[in-house]
Design a protein around this motif. Structure first.
Motif, PDB file in Angstrom:
ATOM      1  N   ALA A 141      45.349  46.475  46.720  1.00 23.88           N
ATOM      2  CA  ALA A 141      45.201  45.047  47.003  1.00 23.88           C
ATOM      3  C   ALA A 141      44.826  44.268  45.742  1.00 23.88           C
ATOM      4  CB  ALA A 141      44.148  44.838  48.094  1.00 23.88           C
ATOM      5  N   ILE A 142      43.809  44.750  45.015  1.00 20.54           N
ATOM      6  CA  ILE A 142      43.370  44.020  43.817  1.00 20.54           C
ATOM      7  C   ILE A 142      44.461  44.033  42.754  1.00 20.54           C
ATOM      8  CG2 ILE A 142      41.640  43.875  41.997  1.00 20.54           C
ATOM      9  CD1 ILE A 142      39.640  45.170  43.780  1.00 20.54           C
ATOM     10  N   SER A 143      45.118  45.175  42.568  1.00 18.50           N
ATOM     11  CA  SER A 143      46.134  45.303  41.518  1.00 18.50           C
ATOM     12  C   SER A 143      47.279  44.318  41.730  1.00 18.50           C
ATOM     13  CB  SER A 143      46.674  46.737  41.486  1.00 18.50           C
ATOM     14  OG  SER A 143      45.659  47.663  41.206  1.00 18.50           O
ATOM     15  N   SER A 164      41.995  26.952  38.814  1.00 16.34           N
ATOM     16  CA  SER A 164      41.596  27.216  40.196  1.00 16.34           C
ATOM     17  C   SER A 164      42.140  28.565  40.671  1.00 16.34           C
ATOM     18  CB  SER A 164      42.091  26.099  41.112  1.00 16.34           C
ATOM     19  OG  SER A 164      43.507  25.981  41.069  1.00 16.34           O
ATOM     20  N   GLN A 165      43.380  28.881  40.299  1.00 19.12           N
ATOM     21  CA  GLN A 165      43.957  30.173  40.680  1.00 19.12           C
ATOM     22  C   GLN A 165      43.220  31.325  40.008  1.00 19.12           C
ATOM     23  OE1 GLN A 165      48.002  29.475  39.457  1.00 19.12           O
ATOM     24  NE2 GLN A 165      48.674  28.945  41.528  1.00 19.12           N
ATOM     25  N   LEU A 166      42.861  31.140  38.737  1.00 15.40           N
ATOM     26  CA  LEU A 166      42.140  32.181  38.014  1.00 15.40           C
ATOM     27  C   LEU A 166      40.771  32.419  38.638  1.00 15.40           C
ATOM     28  CD1 LEU A 166      42.227  34.104  35.620  1.00 15.40           C
ATOM     29  CD2 LEU A 166      41.339  32.258  34.168  1.00 15.40           C
ATOM     30  N   ALA A 167      40.088  31.325  38.984  1.00 12.26           N
ATOM     31  CA  ALA A 167      38.780  31.446  39.632  1.00 12.26           C
ATOM     32  C   ALA A 167      38.905  32.142  40.986  1.00 12.26           C
ATOM     33  CB  ALA A 167      38.143  30.073  39.790  1.00 12.26           C
ATOM     34  N   PHE A 168      39.924  31.763  41.764  1.00 13.57           N
ATOM     35  CA  PHE A 168      40.122  32.380  43.071  1.00 13.57           C
ATOM     36  C   PHE A 168      40.417  33.875  42.937  1.00 13.57           C
ATOM     37  CE2 PHE A 168      42.879  33.707  46.588  1.00 13.57           C
ATOM     38  CZ  PHE A 168      42.087  33.377  47.668  1.00 13.57           C
ATOM     39  N   THR A 169      41.254  34.237  41.962  1.00 14.09           N
ATOM     40  CA  THR A 169      41.571  35.650  41.736  1.00 14.09           C
ATOM     41  C   THR A 169      40.324  36.438  41.381  1.00 14.09           C
ATOM     42  OG1 THR A 169      43.803  35.075  40.974  1.00 14.09           O
ATOM     43  CG2 THR A 169      42.958  37.245  40.367  1.00 14.09           C
ATOM     44  N   GLY A 170      39.455  35.840  40.556  1.00 13.95           N
ATOM     45  CA  GLY A 170      38.214  36.508  40.206  1.00 13.95           C
ATOM     46  C   GLY A 170      37.313  36.721  41.406  1.00 13.95           C
ATOM     47  N   VAL A 171      37.200  35.696  42.264  1.00 13.72           N
ATOM     48  CA  VAL A 171      36.355  35.805  43.455  1.00 13.72           C
ATOM     49  C   VAL A 171      36.900  36.857  44.415  1.00 13.72           C
ATOM     50  CG1 VAL A 171      35.563  34.582  45.515  1.00 13.72           C
ATOM     51  CG2 VAL A 171      35.477  33.452  43.283  1.00 13.72           C
ATOM     52  N   VAL A 172      38.220  36.844  44.636  1.00 14.75           N
ATOM     53  CA  VAL A 172      38.841  37.817  45.546  1.00 14.75           C
ATOM     54  C   VAL A 172      38.614  39.244  45.034  1.00 14.75           C
ATOM     55  CG1 VAL A 172      41.056  38.680  46.364  1.00 14.75           C
ATOM     56  CG2 VAL A 172      40.557  36.250  46.507  1.00 14.75           C
ATOM     57  N   SER A 173      38.796  39.453  43.748  1.00 14.24           N
ATOM     58  CA  SER A 173      38.596  40.784  43.166  1.00 14.24           C
ATOM     59  C   SER A 173      37.158  41.244  43.350  1.00 14.24           C
ATOM     60  CB  SER A 173      38.956  40.767  41.678  1.00 14.24           C
ATOM     61  OG  SER A 173      40.302  40.392  41.471  1.00 14.24           O
ATOM     62  N   VAL A 175      34.994  40.222  45.658  1.00 10.64           N
ATOM     63  CA  VAL A 175      34.727  40.461  47.082  1.00 10.64           C
ATOM     64  C   VAL A 175      35.255  41.828  47.510  1.00 10.64           C
ATOM     65  CG1 VAL A 175      35.350  39.723  49.411  1.00 10.64           C
ATOM     66  CG2 VAL A 175      34.611  38.033  47.728  1.00 10.64           C
ATOM     67  N   LEU A 176      36.479  42.149  47.104  1.00  7.29           N
ATOM     68  CA  LEU A 176      37.056  43.437  47.478  1.00  7.29           C
ATOM     69  C   LEU A 176      36.269  44.595  46.871  1.00  7.29           C
ATOM     70  CD1 LEU A 176      40.878  42.661  47.186  1.00  7.29           C
ATOM     71  CD2 LEU A 176      39.613  43.203  49.270  1.00  7.29           C
ATOM     72  N   TYR A 177      35.895  44.467  45.600  1.00  4.17           N
ATOM     73  CA  TYR A 177      35.126  45.544  44.971  1.00  4.17           C
ATOM     74  C   TYR A 177      33.743  45.672  45.608  1.00  4.17           C
ATOM     75  CZ  TYR A 177      32.717  48.438  41.592  1.00  4.17           C
ATOM     76  OH  TYR A 177      31.991  49.446  41.001  1.00  4.17           O
ATOM     77  N   GLY A 178      33.107  44.528  45.899  1.00  2.95           N
ATOM     78  CA  GLY A 178      31.802  44.575  46.551  1.00  2.95           C
ATOM     79  C   GLY A 178      31.871  45.239  47.922  1.00  2.95           C
ATOM     80  N   ALA A 179      32.937  44.943  48.666  1.00  2.00           N
ATOM     81  CA  ALA A 179      33.107  45.575  49.980  1.00  2.00           C
ATOM     82  C   ALA A 179      33.279  47.080  49.837  1.00  2.00           C
ATOM     83  CB  ALA A 179      34.315  44.966  50.692  1.00  2.00           C
ATOM     84  N   PHE A 180      34.040  47.509  48.814  1.00  2.00           N
ATOM     85  CA  PHE A 180      34.228  48.936  48.594  1.00  2.00           C
ATOM     86  C   PHE A 180      32.909  49.620  48.253  1.00  2.00           C
ATOM     87  CE2 PHE A 180      34.831  52.400  45.539  1.00  2.00           C
ATOM     88  CZ  PHE A 180      35.534  53.290  46.336  1.00  2.00           C
ATOM     89  N   VAL A 181      32.118  49.013  47.371  1.00  2.00           N
ATOM     90  CA  VAL A 181      30.825  49.609  46.994  1.00  2.00           C
ATOM     91  C   VAL A 181      29.920  49.723  48.219  1.00  2.00           C
ATOM     92  CG1 VAL A 181      28.723  49.243  45.651  1.00  2.00           C
ATOM     93  CG2 VAL A 181      30.951  48.864  44.591  1.00  2.00           C
ATOM     94  N   PHE A 182      29.924  48.702  49.084  1.00  2.00           N
ATOM     95  CA  PHE A 182      29.103  48.748  50.289  1.00  2.00           C
ATOM     96  C   PHE A 182      29.529  49.898  51.196  1.00  2.00           C
ATOM     97  CE2 PHE A 182      28.556  47.425  54.767  1.00  2.00           C
ATOM     98  CZ  PHE A 182      27.165  47.398  54.812  1.00  2.00           C
ATOM     99  N   VAL A 183      30.830  50.068  51.358  1.00  2.00           N
ATOM    100  CA  VAL A 183      31.338  51.159  52.194  1.00  2.00           C
ATOM    101  C   VAL A 183      31.020  52.508  51.563  1.00  2.00           C
ATOM    102  CG1 VAL A 183      33.456  52.273  53.007  1.00  2.00           C
ATOM    103  CG2 VAL A 183      33.143  49.823  53.325  1.00  2.00           C
TER     104      VAL A 183
END
Length: 359
Positions: A141-143, A164-173, A175-183
Motif C-alpha cells: 500500500a505505501i509503496s 498538499s499532495q506531498l503532505a497527504f502522502t506523508g501523513v498516509v505513510s 498512519v499505515l506504518y503506525g498501524a503496523f507497529v501497533f499490530v
C-alpha cells in the motif's frame, strides 16, 4: 554484549569519527583521509544501530521497536538531506532512489540471502504466515501510494507532487506504518513471534540503567557524527559515481545499503540459526521503516522548505517494484521457505543492481 556492558568498539569508533571530523580542515581531500572517513562512517552506523538496540531492549515494546526504527530513519534522512541540499535539480529524486533501493535491498537482497542460507543449512524453514501477510499488505500500500501514484496526478507534471499532495502522502505513510507497529507490538504480537514462544528475547535480561543511559548518550553522539561525516563525504561519493560513469541513482543505492547493512547481517545470522521468523521481521520491518518513516520526514522537510520533490518511479523501476511485491507475496504465501525462493529474490536483486548501473 552482556546485559551490564557495551562493546568497546561501539564507543571507540564514534570517538575516532569525531577526531577525524576535527582534522577535516587540515586533511583536505586527501585520498587516505577520505577512505578513513568512509570506514568510520560505516562503523559509526553499526555503532548507532547497536546502541539503539540496547535502548530498545531496555524500554521494551512497543517503544523499543519505535526507537530502533527512528534511529535508522534519522541516519537515512540525514544522509539523504546531506546529499540533496545544494545539489540542484539532479538531486530532486535522491530520496525516491534511496527509498526504492531500500525496498529492493531488503525484499530481494536481504530476504534472498536469508532464505538461501536457511535453506542450504536447514532445507525447509517455517514462519508465521499472518505476520508476513500483514507486513506485505502495508508495504504494498505505501509503496504504490508513495512511489507509483505520483506519476498519475494532474496538479503537478510528471512525478512531482504539489505541497498538499506531498503532505497527504506523508501523513498516509505515517498512519499505515503506525498501524503496523501497533499490530506488531501490541494487538497481534503473536503473529510475529516464533511459534510456541511468547517472546524471542524472553531469556535475555535487559541492560542495567547505567548501560542504558550510556547507550542513549552514545546513540546521540553517533547520529550527529553520521550526519557530519555524510556531509564531508557527499562530494567525493558523487564524484566517484560520476567518474565511474554510473547514473545518479547509484548514490541512492549506496545510501540505502549503508543504512541497512547492520540489519542485513543480523537477519542473515538469524536465518543460519534456523530463526527465519526473526529474519523476516528484520527484513520486512526494515523496508517498512525505511519507507513508512522516511517519506513523512522528507515530505515534511520539503513542504516546509517549499522545494519540489520527485517521488514517482520511472517505468523500469515500477516494473521492478511490482515484480518484487508479487514475488514476495508468492514466496511467503505458504509459511515455508526453501532455497528456491532465495535464489529467485537474489536474481531479482542482481537484475536491479545491473540495470541501475547499466540502464
Amino acid at each position: 554484549m552482556t546485559h551490564n556492558s557495551i562493546p568497546r568498539w561501539t564507543i571507540v569508533t564514534p570517538v575516532l569519527a569525531w577526531a577525524a571530523i576535527a582534522a577535516s580542515s587540515a586533511a583536505g581531500g586527501h585520498a587516505f583521509y577520505l577512505t578513513l572517513l568512509a570506514v568510520l562512517l560505516a562503523g559509526t552506523v553499526f555503532a548507532a544501530v547497536h546502541h539503539a538496540e540496547v535502548v530498545a531492549h531496555k524500554v521494551g515494546e512497543p517503544f523499543g521497536t519505535l526507537i530502533l526504527a527512528l534511529a535508522v530513519t534519522v541516519i537515512e534522512v540525514a544522509l539523504i538531506i546531506s546529499f540533496m541540499l545544494g545539489g540542484g535539480e539532479e538531486k530532486l529524486a535522491l530520496a525516491r532512489d534511496t527509498i526504492f533501493s531500500a525496498i529492493m535491498i531488503t525484499c530481494n537482497g536481504i530476504l534472498g540471502i536469508c532464505l538461501l542460507l536457511g535453506g542450504l543449512r536447514h532445507r525447509e524453514q517455517n514462519f508465521q504466515l499472518s505476520g508476513a501477510k500483514a507486513a506485505l499488505t502495508v508495504l504494498a500500500a505505501i509503496s504504490v501510494l508513495a512511489l507509483v501514484l505520483p506519476n498519475y496526478g494532474t496538479s503537478q507534471p510528471g512525478p512531482l507532487l504539489s505541497s498538499s499532495q506531498l503532505a497527504f502522502t506523508g501523513v498516509v505513510s505515517l498512519v499505515l506504518y503506525g498501524a503496523f507497529v501497533f499490530v506488531q507490538t501490541v494487538r497481534h504480537r503473536d503473529y510475529f513471534l516464533v511459534e510456541g514462544s511468547h517472546d524471542e528475547d524472553e531469556h535475555a535480561p535487559p541492560p542495567s540503567n547505567k548501560v542504558a543511559m550510556l547507550a542513549v548518550a552514545m546513540l546521540l553522539i553517533c547520529l550527529v557524527a553520521v550526519v557530519t561525516l555524510a556531509k564531508l563525504l557527499s562530494p567525493s561519493i558523487e564524484s566517484f559515481v560520476v567518474d565511474a560513469g554510473a547514473p545518479a541513482a547509484v548514490v541512492g543505492i549506496i545510501i540505502a545499503a549503508l543504512v541497512l547493512l547492520p540489519e542485513g547481517l543480523a537477519a542473515a545470522n538469524a536465518a543460519r540459526a534456523d530463526r527465519v521468523q526473526t529474519s523476516l521481521n528484520l527484513a520486512l520491518g526494515s523496508a517498512l521503516a525505511s519507507i513508512g518513516l522516511t517519506i513523512p520526514t522528507v515530505a515534511m522537510i520539503f513542504v516546509f522548505m517549499g522545494e519540489p520533490l520527485i517521488l514517482g518511479l520511472e517505468v523500469k523501476e515500477t516494473i521492478f517494484l511490482l515484480l518484487t511485491l508479487v514475488a514476495c507475496s508468492l514466496s511467503l504465501s505458504v509459511g515455508r521457505t526453501t532455497i528456491l525462493q532465495g535464489i529467485v529474490h537474489l536474481v531479482i536483486f542482481a537484475s536491479f543492481v545491473f540495470f541501475a548501473i547499466s540502464p
